[in-house]
Design an enzyme around this catalytic site. Structure first.
Site, mmCIF file in Angstrom:
data_model
loop_
_atom_site.group_PDB
_atom_site.id
_atom_site.type_symbol
_atom_site.label_atom_id
_atom_site.label_comp_id
_atom_site.label_asym_id
_atom_site.label_seq_id
_atom_site.Cartn_x
_atom_site.Cartn_y
_atom_site.Cartn_z
ATOM 1 N N TYR A 2 -13.518 -78.975 26.689
ATOM 2 C CA TYR A 2 -14.539 -78.869 27.741
ATOM 3 C C TYR A 2 -14.276 -77.668 28.637
ATOM 4 O O TYR A 2 -13.818 -77.787 29.773
ATOM 5 C CB TYR A 2 -14.647 -80.198 28.515
ATOM 6 C CG TYR A 2 -15.392 -81.208 27.683
ATOM 7 C CD1 TYR A 2 -14.783 -81.748 26.549
ATOM 8 C CD2 TYR A 2 -16.691 -81.563 27.973
ATOM 9 C CE1 TYR A 2 -15.461 -82.632 25.731
ATOM 10 C CE2 TYR A 2 -17.376 -82.453 27.158
ATOM 11 C CZ TYR A 2 -16.757 -82.984 26.041
ATOM 12 O OH TYR A 2 -17.440 -83.853 25.228
ATOM 13 N N LYS A 31 -6.289 -83.205 15.047
ATOM 14 C CA LYS A 31 -6.484 -82.187 14.004
ATOM 15 C C LYS A 31 -5.238 -81.300 14.011
ATOM 16 O O LYS A 31 -5.323 -80.057 14.025
ATOM 17 C CB LYS A 31 -7.773 -81.383 14.316
ATOM 18 C CG LYS A 31 -8.241 -80.469 13.221
ATOM 19 C CD LYS A 31 -8.956 -81.177 12.075
ATOM 20 C CE LYS A 31 -9.324 -80.207 10.983
ATOM 21 N NZ LYS A 31 -9.875 -80.858 9.782
ATOM 22 N N ASP A 38 -11.487 -85.702 10.912
ATOM 23 C CA ASP A 38 -12.556 -85.771 9.910
ATOM 24 C C ASP A 38 -12.425 -87.026 9.063
ATOM 25 O O ASP A 38 -13.421 -87.695 8.740
ATOM 26 C CB ASP A 38 -12.597 -84.494 9.043
ATOM 27 C CG ASP A 38 -11.227 -83.942 8.712
ATOM 28 O OD1 ASP A 38 -10.292 -84.166 9.489
ATOM 29 O OD2 ASP A 38 -11.075 -83.289 7.675
ATOM 30 N N ASP A 74 -15.565 -88.071 22.338
ATOM 31 C CA ASP A 74 -16.992 -88.059 22.658
ATOM 32 C C ASP A 74 -17.819 -88.262 21.390
ATOM 33 O O ASP A 74 -18.710 -89.118 21.324
ATOM 34 C CB ASP A 74 -17.327 -86.705 23.313
ATOM 35 C CG ASP A 74 -18.754 -86.640 23.809
ATOM 36 O OD1 ASP A 74 -19.332 -87.698 24.095
ATOM 37 O OD2 ASP A 74 -19.286 -85.520 23.922
ATOM 38 N N ASP A 130 -19.854 -91.972 19.899
ATOM 39 C CA ASP A 130 -21.292 -92.099 19.597
ATOM 40 C C ASP A 130 -21.467 -92.635 18.182
ATOM 41 O O ASP A 130 -22.307 -93.504 17.928
ATOM 42 C CB ASP A 130 -21.997 -90.735 19.702
ATOM 43 C CG ASP A 130 -22.601 -90.504 21.082
ATOM 44 O OD1 ASP A 130 -22.057 -91.056 22.056
ATOM 45 O OD2 ASP A 130 -23.604 -89.774 21.191
#
Ligand code: ATP
Length: 355
Positions: free
Chosen positions: A131, A184, A217, A241, A245
Site C-alpha cells: 500500500y 511469496k 498463488d 485483501d 474477497d
C-alpha cells in the site's frame, strides 16, 4: 459503551441503517447500554467541510470504544490536498488499527462456491506492504523518476510482522489451533523472508499451535479446491485483501464478508467489500457484512473489556443472521433472494428474540 457510526458512501448509508436496526434490538435484549453517535464522512462532508474525514470526527472515533464505518468510495475522492482522505488508510495507519480480521464461513443450507465447506479467518496486516499510498512517513511510496518509469516500494517491518503474527496465533488458540502463513518468499525473498522469519519466531511462543506456510498463488487455488484445510491464515496487506474477497465470495457472497480493524485499545467494524456503486440507493444490498462486522466488534469489546454480555450478543447476532439466511425467500439478491436491505435487517432483529 460509546460507538461512533460513520455511514460512508455508496451502499454505506443503507447497510449502516440496517446494522443499527439489528444493534438496537441486540442492545435491548442483552441490556448492552450502547450509545450511538452518527457523523457524516466521505463524499457527504467533502462539500460541507472540504474533507472526507473531518479531524474532529476522526478524534471522536479514536476516543470511542468502537467505530462502525460504512464502505467508502475512495476512487471518487479528489487528491489529498483537495480534501480526499482515504478513511480506511487513515484509521488503519494513523489510528494504528493494525490487524484486519476477516472471517469466511459457509453456512448450512446456503450454497457456497468452493468445493468444500469452509470456516476460516484471514488475519491481514493492515498498515504497510504494497500500500504505497500510506506506508511512507513522508512522501509516497509510488513515484515516477521519468515519464516512462513507475516504481512502487513495498514496506515490510519486523514490528508489524511480529504483532500481526501474534494476533493470528492468539486467535488460533480459540479455534482449531492451526496457522497458515501465506507469502511469496520464493520471489520476494527479502520482504516475505522477513515476514516468514517473524511468523516462525512468534510460533515458538505458541507450541500448542501448528504452523504451516503456503505460497500465495497456491493459497488461491487451495481456497477453491480445499478451503476446509485452512483455519487461521496470516498474511501481508494486499495478499490478505485479495484472498479475503475470494474467500468471502466462495463462502456464498461478498455481501457476507465481515471484518474488524483492531488496534490495542479500540477497533473499527468495516465490511470487506467496497461501496458497490452499481447497486447503491436501490435498497437491495446485503447488509450481513456490516451487521456481522458489528457483531465482531461487540465480541472484541466483550473480551477486551470483560463484559460477557457483549460476547453473548455477538453470538446471538451471528445465529440470527444464520437463521434468516437459511430461508431462501428471506435472502437478498446477491444470494438469489428478493428481500430488500431493511426487510432483511428487520428479519434479523426479529430472529434475535429467540436466537
Ligand atoms: P469500490 O471501488 O468501492 O471497492 P466496487 O464495486 O469496485 O466498489 P465492491 O463494492 O467490493 O467493489 O463490489 C464488488 C461487487 O460485489 C459489485 O458487483 C457489488 O455490487 C457487489 N457487492 C459488494 N457488496 C455487496 C453487498 N453488500 N450486497 C450485494 N452485493 C454487493
Amino acid at each position: 459503551m460509546d460507538i461512533v457510526v460513520l455511514p460512508g458512501d455508496g451502499i454505506g448509508p443503507e447497510i449502516t441503517e440496517a446494522t443499527l436496526t439489528v444493534l438496537r434490538a441486540a442492545a435491548a435484549r442483552f441490556r448492552l447500554g450502547l450509545r450511538f453517535e452518527t457523523h457524516d464522512v466521505g463524499l457527504a462532508t467533502l462539500g460541507t467541510h472540504g474533507t472526507t474525514l473531518p479531524e474532529d470526527v476522526f478524534a471522536r472515533a479514536m476516543a470511542a470504544d468502537g467505530t462502525i464505518l460504512g464502505p467508502i468510495a475512495s476512487y471518487e475522492y479528489p487528491p489529498r490536498e483537495q480534501g480526499g482522505i482515504n478513511l480506511s488508510a487513515a484509521f488503519r495507519t494513523r489510528g494504528a488499527l493494525y490487524a484486519n480480521i476477516r472471517p469466511a464461513r459457509s453456512r448450512a443450507g446456503l450454497p457456497h462456491w468452493g468445493r468444500t465447506p469452509m470456516d476460516l479467518v484471514i488475519v491481514r496486516e493492515n498498515t504497510e506492504g504494497f500500500y504505497a499510498d500510506r506506508s511512507m512517513h513522508l512522501g509516497a511510496g509510488e513515484f515516477m523518476p521519468t515519464s516512462d518509469l513507475a516504481l512502487s516500494v513495498r514496506k515490510i517491518t519486523e514490528t508489524a510482522c511480529l504483532r500481526i503474527a501474534r494476533t493470528a496465533f492468539e486467535l488460533a488458540r480459540g479455534r482449531r489451533r492451526t496457522v497458515t502463513a501465506v507469502h511469496k518468499a520464493n520471489v520476494m525473498k527479502v520482504t516475505d523472508g522477513l515476514f516468514l522469519r517473524c511468523v516462525h519466531a512468534v510460533a515458538e511462543e505458541f507450541p500448542d499451535i501448528a504452523l504451516d506456510d503456503v505460497i500465495v498463488d497456491a493459497a488461491a487455488a487451495l481456497l477453491v479446491r480445499d478451503a476446509a484445510r485452512f483455519d487461521v491464515i496470516v498474511t501481508t496487506n494486499m495478499f490478505g485483501d485479495i484472498l479475503s474477497d475470494l474467500a468471502s465470495e466462495l463462502s456464498g457472497s461478498l455481501g457476507l464478508g465481515a471484518s474488524i480493524n483492531a488496534g490495542d485499545s479500540t477497533a473499527l467494524a468495516q465490511a470487506q467489500h467496497g461501496s458497490a456503486p452499481d447497486i447503491a440507493g436501490r435498497g437491495i444490498a446485503n447488509p450481513s457484512s456490516l451487521i456481522l462486522s458489528s457483531a465482531m466488534l461487540l465480541d472484541w469489546l466483550g473480551t477486551r473489556r470483560g463484559q460477557p454480555r457483549l460476547n453473548e450478543a455477538a453470538a446471538a447476532i451471528e445465529r440470527a443472521v444464520d437463521a434468516v439466511l437459511a430461508v431462501p425467500e428471506r435472502r437478498t439478491r446477491d444470494l438469489g433472494g428478493t428481500t430488500g436491505t431493511m426487510a432483511f435487517a428487520a428479519s434479523v432483529a426479529e430472529a434475535l428474540a429467540t436466537a
